[in-house]
Scaffold this motif. Sequence first.
Motif, PDB file in Angstrom:
ATOM      1  N   ILE A 365      29.673  13.436  18.258  1.00 43.70           N
ATOM      2  CA  ILE A 365      29.411  12.709  19.508  1.00 43.70           C
ATOM      3  C   ILE A 365      27.914  12.558  19.732  1.00 43.70           C
ATOM      4  O   ILE A 365      27.438  11.486  20.149  1.00 43.70           O
ATOM      5  CB  ILE A 365      30.071  13.436  20.697  1.00 43.70           C
ATOM      6  N   THR A 366      27.153  13.601  19.459  1.00 47.33           N
ATOM      7  CA  THR A 366      25.697  13.516  19.600  1.00 47.33           C
ATOM      8  C   THR A 366      25.122  12.432  18.704  1.00 47.33           C
ATOM      9  O   THR A 366      24.325  11.591  19.144  1.00 47.33           O
ATOM     10  CB  THR A 366      25.040  14.867  19.262  1.00 47.33           C
ATOM     11  N   VAL A 367      25.536  12.429  17.440  1.00 46.34           N
ATOM     12  CA  VAL A 367      25.031  11.436  16.481  1.00 46.34           C
ATOM     13  C   VAL A 367      25.426  10.024  16.892  1.00 46.34           C
ATOM     14  O   VAL A 367      24.587   9.110  16.907  1.00 46.34           O
ATOM     15  CB  VAL A 367      25.544  11.750  15.059  1.00 46.34           C
ATOM     16  N   VAL A 368      26.686   9.835  17.231  1.00 45.18           N
ATOM     17  CA  VAL A 368      27.183   8.501  17.586  1.00 45.18           C
ATOM     18  C   VAL A 368      26.456   7.949  18.810  1.00 45.18           C
ATOM     19  O   VAL A 368      26.050   6.783  18.839  1.00 45.18           O
ATOM     20  CB  VAL A 368      28.710   8.543  17.833  1.00 45.18           C
ATOM     21  N   CYS A 369      26.286   8.790  19.827  1.00 46.57           N
ATOM     22  CA  CYS A 369      25.621   8.336  21.056  1.00 46.57           C
ATOM     23  C   CYS A 369      24.157   7.969  20.812  1.00 46.57           C
ATOM     24  O   CYS A 369      23.664   6.969  21.335  1.00 46.57           O
ATOM     25  CB  CYS A 369      25.719   9.410  22.145  1.00 46.57           C
ATOM     26  N   VAL A 370      23.465   8.777  20.024  1.00 50.59           N
ATOM     27  CA  VAL A 370      22.057   8.485  19.737  1.00 50.59           C
ATOM     28  C   VAL A 370      21.921   7.204  18.930  1.00 50.59           C
ATOM     29  O   VAL A 370      21.119   6.325  19.252  1.00 50.59           O
ATOM     30  CB  VAL A 370      21.394   9.654  18.981  1.00 50.59           C
ATOM     31  N   VAL A 371      22.727   7.082  17.883  1.00 50.38           N
ATOM     32  CA  VAL A 371      22.633   5.910  17.015  1.00 50.38           C
ATOM     33  C   VAL A 371      23.059   4.646  17.760  1.00 50.38           C
ATOM     34  O   VAL A 371      22.457   3.570  17.585  1.00 50.38           O
ATOM     35  CB  VAL A 371      23.490   6.108  15.748  1.00 50.38           C
TER      36      VAL A 371
END
Length: 497
Positions: A365-371
């Motif tokens: 979730i962290t990666v998806v939201c940042v990207v």
Amino acid sequence: MPVPSFVASLSARSAWLSPKVLRTEVLGGLVVALALIPEAISFSVIAGVDPAIGLFSSFTMAVVISVVGGRPAMISAATGAVALVIAPLNREHGLGYLIAAVILGGVFQIVLGALGVAKLVRFVPRSVMVGFVNSLAILVFMAQVPEMRDVPWAVYPLLAGGLGLMVFFPKVTKAAPAPLVSIVILTVVTVAAGIAVPTVGDKGALPSALPVPGLPDVPFTLDTLTLIAPYALAMAVVGLMESLMTAKLVDEITDTRSSKTRESVGQGVANIVTGFFGGMGGCAMIGQTMINVKVSGARTRLSTFLAGVFLMVLCIAFGPMVSEIPMAALVAVMVMVCFATFDWHSIAPRTLKRMPAGEITVMVITVVCVVATHNLAVGVVAGSVTAMVVFAKRVAHLADVTSVSDPEGGMVVYSVTGELFFASSNDLVGRFDYAGDPGKVVIDLSGAHIWDASSVAALDAVEERYRRRGKSVEITGLNEHSALLHGTLSGELSAGR
């Protein structure tokens, strides 16, 4: 100053003067300065300002933060995160308002730092930190993709050559940073052979003089303050979050500690100075920091200071030469930084098999939201909130209720164990046999801990249901904290009581 502290301070300063450390810091600062030029120009375009403003901002941010910041060797300069926040203000109201917002944003950062907001970093879970690092590596790589698309064919062998040099040159010697060697060799090759490829000069004109301090060209009124305050606050929060997360990452890489409060205040001071010099503001840069710390091996404030100084020297004194650097050389450096930054262990099949599903979910979730948003703050907040939900759900199942009846049938004792808070206490009310229990009920909380008002309200609800049936309830075994919270709030949480 205590003698041991004074001696330690002298030892730290003398370490800068050793030939090995000095060479590492100087060369690290030079490599970072070269990598900052196209980045600063690109972020200037995002903010809608002249390229010189982005370069000036990188200069003042790096120089000031090297003195007042809390994390040695970390690089702060003009960044895309800050540019995205303040771009609408510049587009709709002009450069003067942007500069005013940068100065006010710096003031907000000092206030937030003084209030201890930096301490919140300790609540960021490791899974969010891993997601933060991986998403940064992905973002940095994505930023390089346009430089590899629709370009002359010669760019690709140059890119491959640059990557090859950075992989194999350190195996021969570590006398000079491989990125610097790669940049120099590729520049010499393209200039000597007359190879036509995109260069740093194609990004925009480099400044020819130092910035001059001054006040922003805006009316000093309440209306101006009201207009710029939301942008300034958003910039302050985004800048602090990115800087503190980057500082935490460098702490782990170097196995050292740094003052996050000082870093917060330092970021504010650097942005105020940058604003008075007509800059667009900034914060810590993960890509350039990784070049400085992980690739070049720099560890002191000297490299950060020199990165800013070299940046201006390169632009003003060696502008024509710097303009000839092929973008392929700098792209190769950044691609290598992405590879080194990404936590490959975190996605290894063996790791994923052993990692709890909740931890993997938080990281993803962290990666998806940042990207998806290109906003590190959004990803960190989303990841942290998800981690809290996962933790609350996991801990809620640890609370349990068991009953022991009196052989004579006159009393029943309920033993409550576990952590009682808003998630676990919601099921507490339904765990009692109100109709079938005898006249006296004892609730033993010696194996439990009350954390919040929700738990006190749940216990009140249990007592009320028994009371309606004419039965008495006695709560025993409260520890000191639980007894204080229960004694203060019991009977005060329902409007009907």
